[in-house]
Write a protein that holds these residues in place. Structure first.
Motif, PDB file in Angstrom:
ATOM      1  N   SER A   2      48.424  22.546  26.640  1.00  0.00           N
ATOM      2  CA  SER A   2      47.124  22.631  25.987  1.00  0.00           C
ATOM      3  C   SER A   2      46.564  21.230  25.765  1.00  0.00           C
ATOM      4  N   ILE A   3      45.357  20.992  26.269  1.00  0.00           N
ATOM      5  CA  ILE A   3      44.693  19.698  26.113  1.00  0.00           C
ATOM      6  C   ILE A   3      43.379  19.919  25.375  1.00  0.00           C
ATOM      7  N   GLU A   4      43.176  19.170  24.323  1.00  0.00           N
ATOM      8  CA  GLU A   4      41.947  19.302  23.557  1.00  0.00           C
ATOM      9  C   GLU A   4      40.835  18.485  24.200  1.00  0.00           C
ATOM     10  N   LEU A   5      39.634  19.073  24.207  1.00  0.00           N
ATOM     11  CA  LEU A   5      38.481  18.429  24.831  1.00  0.00           C
ATOM     12  C   LEU A   5      38.149  17.100  24.157  1.00  0.00           C
ATOM     13  N   LYS A   6      38.312  17.047  22.836  1.00  0.00           N
ATOM     14  CA  LYS A   6      37.965  15.806  22.135  1.00  0.00           C
ATOM     15  C   LYS A   6      38.854  14.656  22.580  1.00  0.00           C
ATOM     16  N   HIS A   7      40.115  14.950  22.935  1.00  0.00           N
ATOM     17  CA  HIS A   7      41.013  13.895  23.386  1.00  0.00           C
ATOM     18  C   HIS A   7      40.562  13.343  24.740  1.00  0.00           C
ATOM     19  N   LEU A   8      40.003  14.216  25.592  1.00  0.00           N
ATOM     20  CA  LEU A   8      39.442  13.740  26.854  1.00  0.00           C
ATOM     21  C   LEU A   8      38.271  12.799  26.584  1.00  0.00           C
ATOM     22  N   ARG A   9      37.452  13.160  25.593  1.00  0.00           N
ATOM     23  CA  ARG A   9      36.320  12.292  25.253  1.00  0.00           C
ATOM     24  C   ARG A   9      36.817  10.946  24.714  1.00  0.00           C
ATOM     25  N   TYR A  10      37.862  10.956  23.909  1.00  0.00           N
ATOM     26  CA  TYR A  10      38.425   9.700  23.386  1.00  0.00           C
ATOM     27  C   TYR A  10      38.862   8.807  24.546  1.00  0.00           C
ATOM     28  N   ALA A  11      39.602   9.397  25.497  1.00  0.00           N
ATOM     29  CA  ALA A  11      40.123   8.618  26.614  1.00  0.00           C
ATOM     30  C   ALA A  11      38.995   8.105  27.498  1.00  0.00           C
ATOM     31  N   ASP A  12      37.959   8.943  27.717  1.00  0.00           N
ATOM     32  CA  ASP A  12      36.825   8.523  28.534  1.00  0.00           C
ATOM     33  C   ASP A  12      36.091   7.357  27.873  1.00  0.00           C
ATOM     34  N   ALA A  13      35.919   7.416  26.553  1.00  0.00           N
ATOM     35  CA  ALA A  13      35.260   6.323  25.836  1.00  0.00           C
ATOM     36  C   ALA A  13      36.098   5.049  25.919  1.00  0.00           C
ATOM     37  N   ALA A  14      37.421   5.181  25.850  1.00  0.00           N
ATOM     38  CA  ALA A  14      38.294   4.006  25.897  1.00  0.00           C
ATOM     39  C   ALA A  14      38.201   3.300  27.241  1.00  0.00           C
TER      40      ALA A  14
END
Length: 301
Positions: A2-14
């Protein structure tokens, strides 16, 4: 996994900012929350996405491939959400409209053109059919709104009065009455009419009977199961005269003219109204009704 969408956004911003601190500032987060979210994402993937250093962060080889795919997912999701929001606002989607009068001219045509200019991303699906079929389609949900002749009634759903149109007489240009600028109903007492069996033909025939027929008389009429446009072709071919709404003036066959029908009160007119189901949640319908209210404000008592 399970991967949370917000974590993808965090990584993309980084990866865009090259720094957890700058990424957290851009997202309005605490740096610790963003770092914790990216660490959780890495744990669930089973490999590191970033190389950390005092100078910032750089994606690992595996992280670069993963984050490129994540960015496409985020972009697609943004497109999907934007499209859904547009439908919810009624600025996109579909409006299914029913009618049985001409679209060659008049208020209905102008209303549809105005709506298309205001909401170019809403697809207008039109159905021309009999009144009974339009109402059945409203009940079943196959139509959003129907615009018909007559006054608003309590048949079902919600209704509102719209505009009215003049009644016009269509006759061959060789007819003796074509020399007159306007006609009275008395001028038409001995004429042969061609009328449609389709709506609003029966309503027009009722007007003719009320205007022309006295007890013991009958109306000289030929009925045809054709559209209003085909009726005009019959008139131009000399088969008789007919009665149409003003919206039919947009197309005039060769050999035919329109003349206004008047009585002691001036122009004879027919009203139009709209019907829709109150439970219909289509936002495109809501915007269309609001536009109708702007164009046709209710009469003050």
């Amino acid at each position: 996994m399970s991967i949370e969408l917000k974590h993808l956004r965090y990584a993309d911003a980084a990866i865009q900012h090259g720094s957890f601190r700058k990424a957290a500032d851009a997202l309005g987060l605490k740096q610790s929350n963003l770092s914790r979210g990216i660490r959780t994402l890495e744990e669930r993937l089973g490999y590191r996405l970033f190389e950390r250093s005092n100078g910032g962060v750089q994606p690992t080889l595996a992280g670069r491939d993963f984050l490129q795919s994540a960015r496409r997912i985020l972009s697609d999701l943004q497109t999907i959400v934007g499209a859904a929001n547009a439908v919810a606002r009624g600025t996109a989607g579909r409006l299914r409209l029913g009618f049985y009068t001409s679209l060659s001219a008049g208020n209905l045509r102008n209303t549809l053109c105005d709506y298309a200019r205001r909401f170019p991303d809403v697809h207008i699906s039109a159905l021309e059919d009999a009144r009974s079929r339009l109402f059945a389609d409203l009940r079943s949900g196959a139509l959003d709104i129907a615009i018909v002749t007559g006054e608003p009634g309590a048949e079902f759903g919600t209704s509102m009065a719209l505009w009215s149109e003049r009644i016009l007489i269509a006759l061959p240009d060789s007819h003796s009455l074509a020399a007159k600028d306007a006609l009275t109903w008395a001028d038409l007492k001995r004429e042969r009419f061609v009328l449609s069996l389709r709506d609003p033909g029966p309503e027009i025939e009722a007007i003719l009977i009320a205007k022309l027929v006295t007890p013991g008389e009958s109306l000289d009429v030929d009925h045809h199961d054709v559209s209003a446009e085909s009726l005009k072709s019959l008139v131009s071919a000399g088969r008789g005269i007919t009665v149409v709404c003003e919206s039919c003036m947009g197309s005039v066959p060769s050999g035919m003219v329109f003349r206004e029908a008047r009585d002691g009160n001036g122009s004879t007119r027919v009203g139009f109204c709209a019907y829709w189901m109150p439970a219909n949640e289509n936002a495109a319908l809501r915007n269309f009704v609001q536009m109708l209210e702007e164009r046709c404000p209710p009469l003050q008592p």
